[in-house]
Design a protein around this motif. Structure first.
Motif, PDB file in Angstrom:
ATOM      1  N   MET A 182      25.005 -23.295  55.395  1.00  0.00           N
ATOM      2  CA  MET A 182      24.489 -24.005  54.236  1.00  0.00           C
ATOM      3  C   MET A 182      25.395 -23.738  53.037  1.00  0.00           C
ATOM      4  O   MET A 182      26.011 -22.679  52.920  1.00  0.00           O
ATOM      5  N   GLN A 183      25.447 -24.670  52.158  1.00  0.00           N
ATOM      6  CA  GLN A 183      26.314 -24.607  50.986  1.00  0.00           C
ATOM      7  C   GLN A 183      26.046 -23.371  50.125  1.00  0.00           C
ATOM      8  O   GLN A 183      26.985 -22.744  49.655  1.00  0.00           O
ATOM      9  N   ILE A 184      24.798 -23.031  49.917  1.00  0.00           N
ATOM     10  CA  ILE A 184      24.477 -21.904  49.044  1.00  0.00           C
ATOM     11  C   ILE A 184      25.059 -20.621  49.620  1.00  0.00           C
ATOM     12  O   ILE A 184      25.690 -19.837  48.900  1.00  0.00           O
ATOM     13  N   ARG A 185      24.876 -20.414  50.894  1.00  0.00           N
ATOM     14  CA  ARG A 185      25.403 -19.202  51.522  1.00  0.00           C
ATOM     15  C   ARG A 185      26.927 -19.158  51.429  1.00  0.00           C
ATOM     16  O   ARG A 185      27.515 -18.119  51.129  1.00  0.00           O
ATOM     17  N   LEU A 221      28.931 -20.627  49.261  1.00  0.00           N
ATOM     18  CA  LEU A 221      29.338 -20.357  47.881  1.00  0.00           C
ATOM     19  C   LEU A 221      29.089 -18.902  47.502  1.00  0.00           C
ATOM     20  O   LEU A 221      29.910 -18.274  46.839  1.00  0.00           O
ATOM     21  N   ARG A 222      27.948 -18.373  47.929  1.00  0.00           N
ATOM     22  CA  ARG A 222      27.622 -16.979  47.629  1.00  0.00           C
ATOM     23  C   ARG A 222      28.653 -16.045  48.256  1.00  0.00           C
ATOM     24  O   ARG A 222      29.184 -15.149  47.591  1.00  0.00           O
ATOM     25  N   GLU A 223      28.955 -16.264  49.518  1.00  0.00           N
ATOM     26  CA  GLU A 223      29.915 -15.410  50.207  1.00  0.00           C
ATOM     27  C   GLU A 223      31.321 -15.565  49.642  1.00  0.00           C
ATOM     28  O   GLU A 223      32.056 -14.584  49.531  1.00  0.00           O
ATOM     29  N   ASP A 224      31.708 -16.794  49.281  1.00  0.00           N
ATOM     30  CA  ASP A 224      33.026 -17.030  48.678  1.00  0.00           C
ATOM     31  C   ASP A 224      33.205 -16.227  47.388  1.00  0.00           C
ATOM     32  O   ASP A 224      34.313 -15.813  47.063  1.00  0.00           O
ATOM     33  N   ARG A 225      32.103 -16.021  46.675  1.00  0.00           N
ATOM     34  CA  ARG A 225      32.160 -15.288  45.414  1.00  0.00           C
ATOM     35  C   ARG A 225      31.955 -13.782  45.607  1.00  0.00           C
ATOM     36  O   ARG A 225      31.999 -13.022  44.663  1.00  0.00           O
ATOM     37  N   GLU A 258      21.128  -9.837  47.284  1.00  0.00           N
ATOM     38  CA  GLU A 258      20.520  -9.091  46.178  1.00  0.00           C
ATOM     39  C   GLU A 258      21.193  -9.443  44.853  1.00  0.00           C
ATOM     40  O   GLU A 258      20.534  -9.623  43.832  1.00  0.00           O
ATOM     41  N   GLY A 259      22.518  -9.546  44.888  1.00  0.00           N
ATOM     42  CA  GLY A 259      23.265  -9.885  43.677  1.00  0.00           C
ATOM     43  C   GLY A 259      22.938 -11.277  43.173  1.00  0.00           C
ATOM     44  O   GLY A 259      22.766 -11.487  41.971  1.00  0.00           O
ATOM     45  N   GLY A 279      23.267 -18.979  38.912  1.00  0.00           N
ATOM     46  CA  GLY A 279      23.623 -17.688  39.489  1.00  0.00           C
ATOM     47  C   GLY A 279      24.966 -17.707  40.191  1.00  0.00           C
ATOM     48  O   GLY A 279      25.679 -16.702  40.228  1.00  0.00           O
ATOM     49  N   LEU A 280      25.320 -18.853  40.759  1.00  0.00           N
ATOM     50  CA  LEU A 280      26.604 -19.009  41.442  1.00  0.00           C
ATOM     51  C   LEU A 280      27.709 -19.473  40.497  1.00  0.00           C
ATOM     52  O   LEU A 280      28.862 -19.579  40.906  1.00  0.00           O
ATOM     53  N   ASP A 281      27.338 -19.815  39.270  1.00  0.00           N
ATOM     54  CA  ASP A 281      28.274 -20.324  38.271  1.00  0.00           C
ATOM     55  C   ASP A 281      28.965 -21.603  38.759  1.00  0.00           C
ATOM     56  O   ASP A 281      30.185 -21.732  38.719  1.00  0.00           O
ATOM     57  N   VAL A 282      28.136 -22.528  39.281  1.00  0.00           N
ATOM     58  CA  VAL A 282      28.627 -23.845  39.694  1.00  0.00           C
ATOM     59  C   VAL A 282      27.758 -24.906  39.034  1.00  0.00           C
ATOM     60  O   VAL A 282      26.653 -24.618  38.572  1.00  0.00           O
ATOM     61  N   GLN A 283      28.240 -26.108  39.024  1.00  0.00           N
ATOM     62  CA  GLN A 283      27.446 -27.220  38.527  1.00  0.00           C
ATOM     63  C   GLN A 283      26.370 -27.542  39.558  1.00  0.00           C
ATOM     64  O   GLN A 283      26.641 -27.524  40.771  1.00  0.00           O
TER      65      GLN A 283
END
Length: 72
Positions: A1-4, A6-10, A15-16, A49-53
């Protein structure tokens, strides 16, 4: 999924991201695993939280449903 992705890329842990977005850890797990659909307000919090649009999250969902490939 996109959220995961993006989260992992960052380099964020669940928790963060929960801390950065103001959402619960467990709620993010459910969303990432497709067990819950996030509301628009929740998507806005995740995007912040991900600092994306927010559109980056929504556009991906729309592409998945239409079967169109994701542009790089």
């Amino acid at each position: 999924m996109q959220i995961r992705r993006l989260r992992e890329d960052r380099g964020y842990t669940l928790e963060g991201l929960a801390e950065r977005s103001g959402l619960s850890f467990r709620g993010l797990i459910y969303i990432e695993h497709g067990q819950r659909s996030p509301s628009v307000l929740t998507l806005l919090d995740i995007a912040a939280g991900l600092d994306v649009q927010p559109g980056e999250l929504v556009n991906h969902i729309t592409r998945e449903e239409s079967g169109k490939p994701e542009s790089q």
